[in-house]
Write a protein that holds these residues in place. Sequence first.
Motif, PDB file in Angstrom:
ATOM      1  N   VAL A   1       1.798  -5.935 -11.921  1.00  0.00           N
ATOM      2  CA  VAL A   1       1.726  -7.196 -11.172  1.00  0.00           C
ATOM      3  C   VAL A   1       0.573  -7.137 -10.179  1.00  0.00           C
ATOM      4  O   VAL A   1       0.464  -6.184  -9.403  1.00  0.00           O
ATOM      5  N   PRO A   2      -0.302  -8.139 -10.163  1.00  0.00           N
ATOM      6  CA  PRO A   2      -1.365  -8.166  -9.153  1.00  0.00           C
ATOM      7  C   PRO A   2      -0.770  -8.478  -7.776  1.00  0.00           C
ATOM      8  O   PRO A   2       0.019  -9.422  -7.636  1.00  0.00           O
ATOM      9  N   ARG A   3      -1.134  -7.677  -6.770  1.00  0.00           N
ATOM     10  CA  ARG A   3      -0.600  -7.868  -5.419  1.00  0.00           C
ATOM     11  C   ARG A   3      -1.740  -7.822  -4.411  1.00  0.00           C
ATOM     12  O   ARG A   3      -2.776  -7.192  -4.663  1.00  0.00           O
ATOM     13  N   ASP A   4      -1.510  -8.475  -3.247  1.00  0.00           N
ATOM     14  CA  ASP A   4      -2.515  -8.378  -2.191  1.00  0.00           C
ATOM     15  C   ASP A   4      -2.252  -7.137  -1.354  1.00  0.00           C
ATOM     16  O   ASP A   4      -1.398  -6.310  -1.687  1.00  0.00           O
ATOM     17  N   GLU A   5      -2.994  -6.990  -0.256  1.00  0.00           N
ATOM     18  CA  GLU A   5      -2.886  -5.788   0.561  1.00  0.00           C
ATOM     19  C   GLU A   5      -1.516  -5.631   1.199  1.00  0.00           C
ATOM     20  O   GLU A   5      -1.125  -4.536   1.600  1.00  0.00           O
ATOM     21  N   ASN A   6      -0.771  -6.742   1.308  1.00  0.00           N
ATOM     22  CA  ASN A   6       0.579  -6.691   1.881  1.00  0.00           C
ATOM     23  C   ASN A   6       1.663  -6.567   0.813  1.00  0.00           C
ATOM     24  O   ASN A   6       2.857  -6.662   1.111  1.00  0.00           O
ATOM     25  N   GLY A   7       1.243  -6.386  -0.431  1.00  0.00           N
ATOM     26  CA  GLY A   7       2.214  -6.212  -1.511  1.00  0.00           C
ATOM     27  C   GLY A   7       2.762  -7.501  -2.080  1.00  0.00           C
ATOM     28  O   GLY A   7       3.692  -7.482  -2.890  1.00  0.00           O
ATOM     29  N   ILE A   8       2.207  -8.647  -1.685  1.00  0.00           N
ATOM     30  CA  ILE A   8       2.714  -9.938  -2.162  1.00  0.00           C
ATOM     31  C   ILE A   8       2.097 -10.249  -3.527  1.00  0.00           C
ATOM     32  O   ILE A   8       0.877 -10.132  -3.712  1.00  0.00           O
ATOM     33  N   GLN A   9       2.941 -10.660  -4.470  1.00  0.00           N
ATOM     34  CA  GLN A   9       2.476 -10.963  -5.829  1.00  0.00           C
ATOM     35  C   GLN A   9       1.481 -12.122  -5.801  1.00  0.00           C
ATOM     36  O   GLN A   9       1.654 -13.117  -5.095  1.00  0.00           O
ATOM     37  N   GLN A  10       0.435 -11.985  -6.599  1.00  0.00           N
ATOM     38  CA  GLN A  10      -0.616 -13.003  -6.677  1.00  0.00           C
ATOM     39  C   GLN A  10      -0.537 -13.723  -8.026  1.00  0.00           C
ATOM     40  O   GLN A  10      -0.279 -13.091  -9.070  1.00  0.00           O
TER      41      GLN A  10
ATOM     42  N   LEU B   1      -5.667  -2.439 -12.304  1.00  0.00           N
ATOM     43  CA  LEU B   1      -6.931  -3.167 -12.195  1.00  0.00           C
ATOM     44  C   LEU B   1      -7.014  -3.803 -10.819  1.00  0.00           C
ATOM     45  O   LEU B   1      -5.978  -4.157 -10.224  1.00  0.00           O
ATOM     46  N   ASP B   2      -8.230  -3.972 -10.278  1.00  0.00           N
ATOM     47  CA  ASP B   2      -8.351  -4.782  -9.071  1.00  0.00           C
ATOM     48  C   ASP B   2      -8.085  -6.230  -9.456  1.00  0.00           C
ATOM     49  O   ASP B   2      -8.238  -6.629 -10.619  1.00  0.00           O
ATOM     50  N   ASN B   3      -7.675  -7.008  -8.487  1.00  0.00           N
ATOM     51  CA  ASN B   3      -7.244  -8.386  -8.770  1.00  0.00           C
ATOM     52  C   ASN B   3      -8.349  -9.224  -9.403  1.00  0.00           C
ATOM     53  O   ASN B   3      -8.095 -10.069 -10.273  1.00  0.00           O
ATOM     54  N   GLU B   4      -9.590  -9.021  -8.963  1.00  0.00           N
ATOM     55  CA  GLU B   4     -10.678  -9.818  -9.517  1.00  0.00           C
ATOM     56  C   GLU B   4     -10.809  -9.571 -11.020  1.00  0.00           C
ATOM     57  O   GLU B   4     -10.958 -10.516 -11.811  1.00  0.00           O
ATOM     58  N   THR B   5     -10.720  -8.306 -11.418  1.00  0.00           N
ATOM     59  CA  THR B   5     -10.819  -7.985 -12.845  1.00  0.00           C
ATOM     60  C   THR B   5      -9.614  -8.532 -13.602  1.00  0.00           C
ATOM     61  O   THR B   5      -9.744  -9.095 -14.699  1.00  0.00           O
TER      62      THR B   5
END
Length: 941
Positions: free
Chosen positions: A147-156, A195-199
């Motif tokens: 799951v893609p997440r931000d720095e706070n762990g929130i799903q994107q 993967l990083d979120n951008e990729t």
Amino acid sequence: MSSHPRLDSYLEEWKNSTTHAHLAADPDFNSSLETVLAGSEYVLAQLERNQALLDALIDGELILKPRSQQQMDDSLAEALSEVDSEDQLNQVLRQFRHRHMIHIIWRDLGMSADLNETLESLSALADVCIQQAARVHYKWLVEKHGVPRDENGIQQHLVVIGMGKLGARELNMSSDIDLIYTYPHRGQTDGDRSLDNETFFTRLCQKLTQALNSQTIDGFVFRTDTRLRPYGDSGPLAPSFDFMEIYYESQAREWERYAMIKARIIYSEDGAGQELMTMLRPFVYRRYLDFGAIESLRSMKQMISDNLKMKGMRDNVKLGPGGIREIEFIGQVFQLMRGGRDPELQIRPIQQVLERLAEKELVPHAAADDLLQAYRFLRLTENRIQAWRDEQTHLLPEDQEGLQRLATLMQFDSVSAFIETLSMHRNRVQQQFEALFNADTTEEEPEDAPLARLWRNAIDDEQRIPLLESIGCKEAQAADDAIRKLQESRTLHAAGPRGSDLIAEIVPHMLGLALPLENSAETIERLGLILETIARRTTYLALLKENISAMQGLVKLLSASPWFVHWISRQPILLDSLIDPRQLYQPLTRADLKEELEQQLVTVSGDLEQEMEVLRQFVATNRLRVAAADVSEIVPLMIVSDYLTEIAEVTLEAALDLAWRDMTERHGKPSDTGDGYGFVIIAYGKLGGIELGYGSDLDLVFLHNSSPNSMTDGKRQLAAENFYARLAQRLIHIMTTRTPSGQLYEIDMRLRPNGNSGLLVTSLSAFEKYQHNNAWTWEHQALVRARPVAGDPGLVDSFATIRQKILCEERDADALREEVIKMREKMRDSLDKSSDDCFDVKQGRGGITDIEFIVQHMILRWASQHPELCQYSDNIRQLESLDHSQLLPDQWGERLSGLYRALRAHAHRSALMEKKPIVGIDQLAQERKLVAEAWQLFMLE
């Protein structure tokens, strides 16, 4: 319509079919079937390949009714539930699309659906395909990478923005879809193959685009274009919100604002899309009337006009002369320029835009109706062209057979009749398009125009005065001195290339308007102050250049009063108000004021700093409207005060709402307030007396009715008395803090119980007790002019009862008169600016205050016997009440009313001219004499 072998063969096979024998024998159904198949080779080809498509539509009775987006969504979700590969996904999507395109085309060509249903159904079909394909590919990528997440762990989640016709829910039969992909925040996926979120989101968007756009054996779903994203093809396929914000704030071009008008969130699982649109809205819709963008729009219009000359455009119903693009451009120009100040124009569908423009009289009703009829005709034509082979074309058929088919589908008996009607609509559109930017604009100043040459110092000094005199200037030398001073202005010289060019264009026009005036030199000096204020703010210079009515209005107002210099210099945004004279010289009623302010506050809701700016701009704009109507003598003095009073009241109500919202969010509300505030604002003085002037402060008293031990019901509890004290402080802060747009009003609280040493907010019971036991006579005089202006309706009634009771108390007549006279002499000693040479209209002997004291004394003296005297708080109606009660003998009621109006008119004009209300000793002599007689009659005898 003419027949052809494939069609004849299919129809013959259909008639011999036993699957739907009852329909095969139905002449009405067969007629519809023949019309659809003759009008759409695409539908014929699909049914030839797969007869089950038509059978499914018939069995489900789908031919007879439209499909909602929810029905489409449910149907596709079910079809995709077992899909486990890209090939399967692509096949299901394409078969789903064919089935629903046949349904939509059938209803359109068969005249079962109107244009709006067709556009909505096509847009819903695209929405559903995008959303379902995005969900499937997101699920597959998450299974692979986490799951893609931000720095706070929130799903994107992915956000998909639909642009153009899809964004406006106006998709045509074979339109491509313009999409922008984005996601909220950077970060990475939480799987083993991270993967990083951008990729992650770039891969997701590539997969989604392929699912929609790629050509397979089953065709395509929608041709997909992603080039409207930041930096186009060279930019990231899926930028983050931060990337989007920075780009649109600093890099985006004017055409991208134009494109964003129709932007709509197509896919957003967690509501982040709305957050993005809120962030981008200020880029699209500027808060000021954006004439700084007008040259870019003019260039876009010229580009459209140039494209019309390209080969083949005559037959293009979208891009050709009088085509669909021109209609859309006309509507969107008004949206870009005015949408920031008018949220009702922030809508996407062009038909609604045109209707709204007509309602607001921004476009004549007849013109808007012509454009609407043309749009509907052209879009129907476009749909029938594209339904033929499911091709993205906007060209009329080249062959006679194709034209005849199109004419028949458009319900015409002949090609010539169809072409004649088409040409009529296109000619009307072309006329409106060509008129855009031409109405109400300044003509370009010829190079050898005398005033332009004078401004450039291109004429000899000895010719300057004769030139000014030749064009009707009565004070040529003084006017020339003012022009020279303006020419030497360092501020104007530092305006930069763009500013200098605009100044060079608009100043000669301004001089041409100002020089014939009686006070031309003074007017030019005032114009100079405005120009120096906006010299480096080219948006406002462009506004004046593009609008002769704005320039005329500015010169007219500046000639009438220096008051306008002060306000417009402080808030150049007021120049927007000069564009439409119909609005400028017609102040709004109370109901319209409330509606306008509510609409403006909605656009910045929750941002107190911006809300305070909106309040200040609202007051300034409407005060300008009143002043413009005032100096033009469109409304009389008493009505001017009514308007200014209503502006203040509406603003106080809104400010109280904001203060209440902020306080209750933090502390909850006092437990015994019920549904109301438990708080009321009492106006005294000029606001209480409905006699507000342009520079008047507001005399206010705050009351509450909470019980002594009451607490708020929020997490951070406060005693009710403390809550109301803070509420009052918050309200005063909102009203008095200086922001970039200045201050709303000065607030004077000295009339509260015990004056400056008293509590900021008083309980209703304490207020009543104070008025009964401790108030001075002058405080009861002040109460005569007091009234509630905002707050809890229950307290409004309670205050009225208390006021009536206090004013109706029995008083010793001699003691009362002595107290009132003593207070009047005390005021005169400290405030009267009269001398042997001049008269103070307000405080001088025989002035405004003398009349007010007479009225206040009479009401306090007689209210115990005549309670009706307490009904009103304004001086004029109080005089009428005294006269009606036969307490003013020998026509003195009417006489004092006339004197009061005359004296107030002088004081009012002085305020507009930014002068003290002092006149020469020989002026107003008769009025002063009569007021002195009244003082002698009612106060001393």
